[in-house]
Design a protein around this motif. Structure first.
Motif, short mmCIF file in Angstrom:
data_model
loop_
_atom_site.label_atom_id
_atom_site.label_comp_id
_atom_site.label_asym_id
_atom_site.label_seq_id
_atom_site.Cartn_x
_atom_site.Cartn_y
_atom_site.Cartn_z
N VAL A 6 0.86 -1.18 0.00
CA VAL A 6 0.00 0.00 0.00
C VAL A 6 0.89 1.23 0.00
O VAL A 6 1.50 1.58 1.01
CB VAL A 6 -0.95 0.00 1.21
N GLY A 7 0.96 1.88 -1.16
CA GLY A 7 1.82 3.04 -1.32
C GLY A 7 3.21 2.63 -1.78
O GLY A 7 3.67 1.51 -1.57
N ALA A 8 3.88 3.57 -2.41
CA ALA A 8 5.27 3.34 -2.84
C ALA A 8 6.12 4.49 -2.34
O ALA A 8 6.96 5.04 -3.05
CB ALA A 8 5.35 3.22 -4.36
N GLY A 9 5.87 4.88 -1.09
CA GLY A 9 6.68 5.88 -0.43
C GLY A 9 7.98 5.29 0.06
O GLY A 9 8.45 4.27 -0.47
N VAL A 30 -1.16 2.61 -5.51
CA VAL A 30 -0.68 3.99 -5.47
C VAL A 30 -1.75 4.96 -5.94
O VAL A 30 -2.74 4.58 -6.57
CB VAL A 30 0.58 4.17 -6.35
N ARG A 31 -1.53 6.24 -5.63
CA ARG A 31 -2.37 7.31 -6.12
C ARG A 31 -1.93 7.68 -7.54
O ARG A 31 -0.82 7.36 -7.96
CB ARG A 31 -2.27 8.53 -5.20
N PRO A 32 -2.79 8.40 -8.28
CA PRO A 32 -2.46 8.73 -9.67
C PRO A 32 -1.13 9.47 -9.85
O PRO A 32 -0.37 9.17 -10.79
CB PRO A 32 -3.64 9.59 -10.13
N THR A 33 -0.83 10.44 -8.96
CA THR A 33 0.42 11.19 -9.14
C THR A 33 1.65 10.30 -8.96
O THR A 33 2.63 10.44 -9.70
CB THR A 33 0.49 12.37 -8.14
N ARG A 34 1.61 9.39 -7.99
CA ARG A 34 2.74 8.48 -7.79
C ARG A 34 2.81 7.47 -8.94
O ARG A 34 3.92 7.10 -9.37
CB ARG A 34 2.60 7.76 -6.45
N ALA A 35 1.66 7.07 -9.47
CA ALA A 35 1.66 6.17 -10.63
C ALA A 35 2.37 6.81 -11.81
O ALA A 35 3.15 6.17 -12.52
CB ALA A 35 0.23 5.79 -10.99
N GLU A 36 2.12 8.11 -12.02
CA GLU A 36 2.78 8.82 -13.12
C GLU A 36 4.29 8.86 -12.92
O GLU A 36 5.06 8.65 -13.86
CB GLU A 36 2.22 10.23 -13.22
N GLU A 37 4.72 9.13 -11.69
CA GLU A 37 6.16 9.16 -11.39
C GLU A 37 6.81 7.81 -11.68
O GLU A 37 7.87 7.74 -12.30
CB GLU A 37 6.40 9.52 -9.92
N LEU A 38 6.17 6.75 -11.21
CA LEU A 38 6.75 5.42 -11.36
C LEU A 38 6.74 4.96 -12.81
O LEU A 38 7.67 4.28 -13.27
CB LEU A 38 6.01 4.42 -10.47
N LEU A 73 1.07 -5.31 2.72
CA LEU A 73 2.09 -4.61 3.51
C LEU A 73 1.68 -3.15 3.61
O LEU A 73 1.55 -2.46 2.60
CB LEU A 73 3.44 -4.74 2.83
N LEU A 74 1.47 -2.68 4.85
CA LEU A 74 0.90 -1.36 5.09
C LEU A 74 1.92 -0.49 5.83
O LEU A 74 2.34 -0.85 6.93
CB LEU A 74 -0.39 -1.48 5.90
N SER A 75 2.29 0.64 5.22
CA SER A 75 3.31 1.48 5.85
C SER A 75 2.96 2.96 5.76
O SER A 75 3.85 3.80 5.70
CB SER A 75 4.66 1.24 5.17
N CYS A 76 1.67 3.27 5.76
CA CYS A 76 1.25 4.67 5.66
C CYS A 76 1.54 5.43 6.95
O CYS A 76 1.83 4.83 7.98
CB CYS A 76 -0.25 4.75 5.34
N LYS A 77 1.44 6.74 6.89
CA LYS A 77 1.47 7.54 8.10
C LYS A 77 0.19 7.28 8.90
O LYS A 77 -0.87 7.01 8.32
CB LYS A 77 1.59 9.02 7.77
N ALA A 78 0.28 7.38 10.21
CA ALA A 78 -0.88 7.07 11.05
C ALA A 78 -2.08 7.95 10.74
O ALA A 78 -3.22 7.50 10.78
CB ALA A 78 -0.49 7.20 12.52
N TYR A 79 -1.82 9.23 10.41
CA TYR A 79 -2.94 10.13 10.13
C TYR A 79 -3.61 9.82 8.79
O TYR A 79 -4.67 10.34 8.49
CB TYR A 79 -2.49 11.60 10.19
N ASP A 80 -3.01 8.95 7.97
CA ASP A 80 -3.61 8.52 6.71
C ASP A 80 -4.24 7.14 6.80
O ASP A 80 -4.67 6.59 5.78
CB ASP A 80 -2.55 8.50 5.60
N LEU A 81 -4.31 6.57 8.00
CA LEU A 81 -4.73 5.17 8.12
C LEU A 81 -6.15 4.95 7.64
O LEU A 81 -6.43 3.97 6.92
CB LEU A 81 -4.57 4.69 9.57
N ASP A 82 -7.09 5.81 8.01
CA ASP A 82 -8.47 5.61 7.59
C ASP A 82 -8.60 5.61 6.07
O ASP A 82 -9.27 4.75 5.48
CB ASP A 82 -9.39 6.68 8.20
N ASP A 130 14.11 8.23 3.60
CA ASP A 130 13.51 9.51 3.22
C ASP A 130 13.32 9.48 1.72
O ASP A 130 13.72 8.52 1.04
CB ASP A 130 14.40 10.67 3.66
N ARG A 131 12.70 10.52 1.18
CA ARG A 131 12.58 10.67 -0.27
C ARG A 131 13.08 12.05 -0.67
O ARG A 131 12.89 13.03 0.06
CB ARG A 131 11.12 10.50 -0.71
N ASP A 132 13.73 12.13 -1.83
CA ASP A 132 14.19 13.43 -2.30
C ASP A 132 13.13 14.06 -3.20
O ASP A 132 12.05 13.49 -3.42
CB ASP A 132 15.55 13.33 -2.98
#
Length: 313
Positions: A6-9, A30-38, A73-82, A130-132
């Protein structure tokens, strides 16, 4: 085993990338913006343990989810859990296992309520990422450990299948029979490290140079007392290792929470610090009529959050 990341952060991208390189059946949600990046740049990880450049990794977006997975595999930020739970709900079947890599403990109950207790494993990772600005994932140390296990501590057939799926994939995958104990211990370490470096806006070495050792050890002691009252006292060798890491002179160590503060991003103050405050018994309130060290850290970090929201008003 079919694995949904879940996510590619930073965390999901790192461990998912290692699993892809090892030939595992991995798909990123992934979300659309991350899909475009990948799609454009591929999955890029820069690591002292070996870089990853994986062109066009397997992707899916929520509207396209039409089948269940064996492991999520879930690794989101806690505030994004819902939002994350809603995004992958269609991928969860009766036999699906959810392996969360969030800090703290509150997410376990939320996942069990949204799905079923039997879907949820315990998990944690020890890695600095981290991510640049380009979206590349940066591995900042030479540790890449992922621990997992049944919350009951049982060595079940299904957890052995998870162990097989994660083995020999370029990171340390550890099946633990005391994963809840380890999650509590990591929580105490993260809360102390994030609390110190986030509240004081400084590295551990800078705090030590300013005479802050006693303050750091007091915060660790308060967190450890809450863990002990919950039935998970820090093991002696673990606590000693934490004390050494958190009081090393000249250390450049900072928590990801400080990096989030420095870039003006939201922080996991409620999940990492606030939940400890909420679980604290009256016996843990070391400063009657005043603020404990944990209270002071919470106040500093909540004040940052309040200012951030006001400025974005």
């Amino acid at each position: 085993m079919r694995i949904l990341i879940v996510g590619a952060g930073a965390i999901g991208g790192y461990f998912g990338g290692r699993l892809l390189e090892a030939g595992r059946d991995v798909t990123f949600l992934v979300r659309p913006t991350r899909a475009e990046e990948l799609d454009r740049d591929g999955l890029i990880v820069r690591s002292p343990l070996g870089n990853i450049v994986y062109p066009s990794p397997p992707l899916v977006m929520t509207p396209m989810l039409d089948q269940t997975f064996d492991l999520i595999l879930l690794s989101c930020k806690a505030y994004d859990l819902d939002a994350a739970m809603e995004s992958f709900a269609a991928a969860v079947g009766a036999e699906t296992l959810i392996l969360p890599l969030l800090n703290g403990m509150a997410h376990l109950d939320r996942l069990a309520e949204r799905f079923a207790p039997g879907n949820v494993l315990g998990g944690q990772c020890l890695i600095s990422l981290d991510r640049d600005a380009s979206g590349a994932i940066l591995h900042l140390n030479d540790t890449n450990q992922l621990s997992f296990g049944e919350l009951s501590g049982a060595v079940s057939q299904r957890i052995l299948k998870v162990a097989d799926a994660l083995a020999d994939a370029g990171f340390d995958a550890n099946l633990s029979q005391q994963i809840v104990q380890e999650m509590w211990e990591k929580w105490c370490f993260i809360a102390t490290g994030a609390g110190v470096t986030g509240a004081l806006r400084a590295s551990i070495g800078d705090v030590m140079a300013s005479g802050g050792e006693a303050w750091v050890l007091q915060l660790l002691a308060e967190c450890a007392s809450i863990a002990e009252n919950a039935g998970y006292p820090l093991r002696r060798d673990v606590r000693q290792r934490f004390q050494t890491m958190l009081t090393t002179r000249g250390s450049k160590m900072t928590a990801s929470m400080l990096r989030d503060i420095e870039r003006g991003a939201p922080i996991e103050v409620e999940h990492v610090i606030g939940d400890l405050v909420a679980r604290r018994s009256s016996a843990d309130k070391h400063a009657k009529g005043g603020l404990s060290t944990l209270d002071t850290v919470y106040l500093h970090l909540k004040s940052y959050e309040a200012r951030r929201l006001r400025e974005r008003g």
